[in-house]
Design a protein around this motif. Structure first.
Motif, mmCIF file in Angstrom:
data_model
loop_
_atom_site.group_PDB
_atom_site.id
_atom_site.type_symbol
_atom_site.label_atom_id
_atom_site.label_comp_id
_atom_site.label_asym_id
_atom_site.label_seq_id
_atom_site.Cartn_x
_atom_site.Cartn_y
_atom_site.Cartn_z
ATOM 1 N N SER A 141 -14.869 0.611 -8.042
ATOM 2 C CA SER A 141 -13.907 2.043 -8.715
ATOM 3 C C SER A 141 -12.988 1.872 -8.599
ATOM 4 N N GLN A 166 -11.881 9.742 -11.554
ATOM 5 C CA GLN A 166 -13.269 8.968 -11.207
ATOM 6 C C GLN A 166 -12.898 9.775 -10.344
ATOM 7 N N ASP A 189 -13.082 9.002 -5.789
ATOM 8 C CA ASP A 189 -13.851 7.730 -5.053
ATOM 9 C C ASP A 189 -14.124 8.755 -3.433
ATOM 10 N N GLY A 233 -9.001 8.835 -5.804
ATOM 11 C CA GLY A 233 -9.622 8.288 -7.477
ATOM 12 C C GLY A 233 -8.449 7.708 -8.331
ATOM 13 N N LYS A 263 -19.670 10.486 -4.001
ATOM 14 C CA LYS A 263 -18.593 9.714 -4.081
ATOM 15 C C LYS A 263 -19.333 9.511 -5.752
ATOM 16 N N ASN A 275 -17.397 3.503 -10.160
ATOM 17 C CA ASN A 275 -17.663 4.312 -9.281
ATOM 18 C C ASN A 275 -18.867 5.048 -8.599
#
Length: 606
Positions: free
Chosen positions: A274, A409, A411, A425, A486, A528
């Motif tokens: 990720s 993304q 995370d 992220g 997530k 991720n």
């Protein structure tokens, strides 16, 4: 290539450009606007002892023509041309370039006298001042040529922070078996103080009480190490806060400290997939050698194609023979057919410069460091290596990513008092600005929800604009945290993101105790995304055994996810492991605030 090149500059033969007396060996390739040097060798040179020998060569480069010593007192026109060339090289190298002074256009290592070298370095400094850069002499070497006067070649690093960036940023994932000294090494690098032998240096890195009590990392933590434009280390020994480190640094190394215990393997895999690290640092304890999860972490880095280097820690606890045995053990594994790596043991500053330059050029080179976090032995060599290590992507690739739609993304998710919901992220593509409106999803029922980015922070300091490839935290204000998880993505509203519950992937089964069949459940990692999936179908086969390849259809068991064709995939269940890439998606209709959206173009329907 003449073997004397290796002796002279440790085999560092990076193609570059520039005038004859200063081959401008920048990281972005040859500079525009020049003729080419000839590959034909000149007459054999003679050493000062009168012994004939073949003069060493570096590969020639298409560059601005001209005779040797052009950096000694250049004309105004020539100087302006060299400055323009330097700007271009710094742009291509994302703020860094390496100049090799004393090399002909055709790659011949002729060297310069002491007086000529001083004049050339003075000109180079003037050029750097003109573009707002700093220069650092990396190393000098004497070279034998047809002359009675001693002649030298000098390698110089030129660094300038790009105008549109706060600093250069590289992410390094830290892997290795439990108790190999990963967190302690990061503590020593980032805090600037040696360890006491009982783990004092690692205490500032731990996030949970049980980590402090057990001494073992169970979560993902981030630590930063900066270098200023002159190549000097900037860490918490000089600065009180991360914001001060960011302000003083022109290059930043972000270490992603991952767990070493097998119990936390899913966390380690999530960190690798990720956070998109540029490089990985595999830490091996000198006294235990390759043990526990070391092989597994090595395999993960190779499966995900993350370039890695190796640090052998705790050399202060072992005899020289034990350290050598560990080095040989590693070399044997790296040279095996499955790895095909070329180990490069770093014992000096010269080796560290060579390792950094060759590591970026060739994926097969694997530098190996032997050091101690207690005595500080060879710690400076690792710092030299990290200082010179160039980014993997050039400015053109970075520009192309930034021109795409915004895709962030998710995370990590936090709730911060007086700030609200915060997500952490990496921005995969596009540009994200403070105050921008995005959509986040998919939710459990496949929806994307509108939100606004209130503020952005990178490395714990405020930032107004986030660019592709950068990691950051975004404050979302009063947005309901319970709607986030997530694995979600935040994208531009006009992007029309594709989500799916069923997808196909071409896989290789790395290990399975029996046979891999329809109905088998595995945990799938794609970027991720981390979720359990069921094997729906194996195309062309009824079952798979270890080492076999096939196209497999998977179905997520809980909720749809955002995937892209070509994304790397890794799956596991107990001892079962496999890798591959996504080949097809069964796109499903998405809804944003109850409105129907069409399928993405070219998506597969079963």
């Amino acid at each position: 290539m003449d073997s004397r090149v290796s002796e002279l500059f440790g085999g560092c033969c990076r193609p570059a450009g520039g005038g004859a007396s200063a081959a401008l060996r920048g990281r972005g390739g040859p500079a525009p606007g020049g003729g080419g040097g000839s590959k034909t060798k000149k007459k054999n040179g003679r050493s000062r002892g009168g012994k004939a020998n073949n003069p060493p060569y570096l590969p020639p480069e298409v560059s601005s023509g001209g005779c040797r010593l052009k950096l000694v007192n250049p004309s105004q026109y020539r100087f302006e041309h060299l400055v323009t060339q330097m700007k271009w090289r710094l742009q291509e190298g994302r703020g860094e370039a390496v100049y090799q002074i004393g090399v002909e256009d055709n790659g011949l290592l002729v060297g310069l006298s002491e007086e000529e070298m001083r004049a050339s370095l003075k000109t180079l400094r003037r050029m750097a001042e003109k573009v707002g850069a700093d220069i650092t002499v990396l190393r000098e070497r004497e070279v034998d040529y047809d002359s009675d006067v001693p002649r030298k070649i000098t390698e110089v690093l030129v660094r300038k922070v790009p105008d549109n960036q706060q600093f250069l940023d590289l992410r390094v994932a830290v892997l290795g078996n439990v108790d190999s000294g990963k967190s302690t090494l990061l503590g020593v690098l980032t805090q600037g103080e040696l360890d006491n032998g009982r783990g004092r240096a690692r205490l500032n890195l731990f996030r949970h009480l049980h980590e402090i009590q057990s001494g073992r990392t169970s979560s993902i933590s981030f630590e930063i190490l900066g270098f200023n434009s002159k190549g000097e280390v900037v860490n918490y020994s000089d600065s009180r806060t991360a914001e001060e480190i960011c302000e003083s640094s022109s290059k930043m190394i972000t270490f992603i400290d991952l767990a070493g215990h097998h119990k936390y393997l899913k966390t380690t895999i999530f960190g690798l997939t990720s956070y998109c690290p540029d490089f990985a640092m595999l830490v091996v304890s000198a006294n235990t050698g390759i043990a526990g999860t070391t092989r597994e972490h090595l395999g993960l880095a190779m499966a995900l194609k993350v370039p890695f280097f190796i640090v052998i820690s705790k050399v202060d606890l072992c005899s020289k023979a034990t350290v050598e045995r560990t080095v040989k053990q590693l070399e044997r594994i790296l040279k095996q057919p499955g790895c095909n790596k070329l180990p490069l043991l770093v014992n000096s500053d010269d080796d560290a410069v060579t390792a950094a330059q060759q590591f970026a050029q060739s994926p097969n080179i694997t530098p190996i460091f032997t050091l101690s976090s207690v005595s500080g032995e060879n710690l400076d060599l690792l710092k030299v290596f990290l200082n010179i290590l160039p980014p993997l992507t050039n400015s053109k690739e970075q520009e192309e990513l930034m021109q795409q739609h915004t895709e962030f993304q998710v995370d990590e998710i936090y709730t911060v008092p007086e700030v609200g919901t915060v997500v952490g992220g990496t921005l995969s593509s596009g540009i994200c600005r403070e105050g921008e409106n995005l959509v986040v999803g998919p939710t459990d029922d496949g929806k994307f929800l509108r939100l606004k980015v209130c503020s952005i922070q990178r490395n714990r300091s405020a930032c107004r604009v986030l660019r592709a490839g950068q990691a950051a935290t975004l404050a979302l204000g009063p947005f309901d945290r319970s709607l986030l998880r997530k694995g979600m993505v935040m994208v531009s509203p006009e992007m029309n993101p594709t989500i799916c519950s069923v997808f196909e992937a071409e896989i290789v089964l790395l290990f399975h105790a029996t046979t891999f069949r329809k109905g088998f459940q595995v945990t799938v990692h794609v970027g991720n995304v981390r979720q359990t999936a069921i094997v729906e179908k194996i195309h062309g086969k009824d079952k798979l055994r270890t080492g076999e390849k096939a196209v497999v259809c998977f179905r997520f068991i809980k909720h749809p996810e955002y995937l892209k064709i070509g994304a790397k995939l890794l799956f596991r269940e107990g001892v079962t492991k496999g890798i591959g890439h996504v080949t097809n998606l069964q796109a499903i209709t998405t809804k944003e605030n109850g409105l129907e959206e069409s399928l993405g173009p070219g998506q597969l329907s079963f």
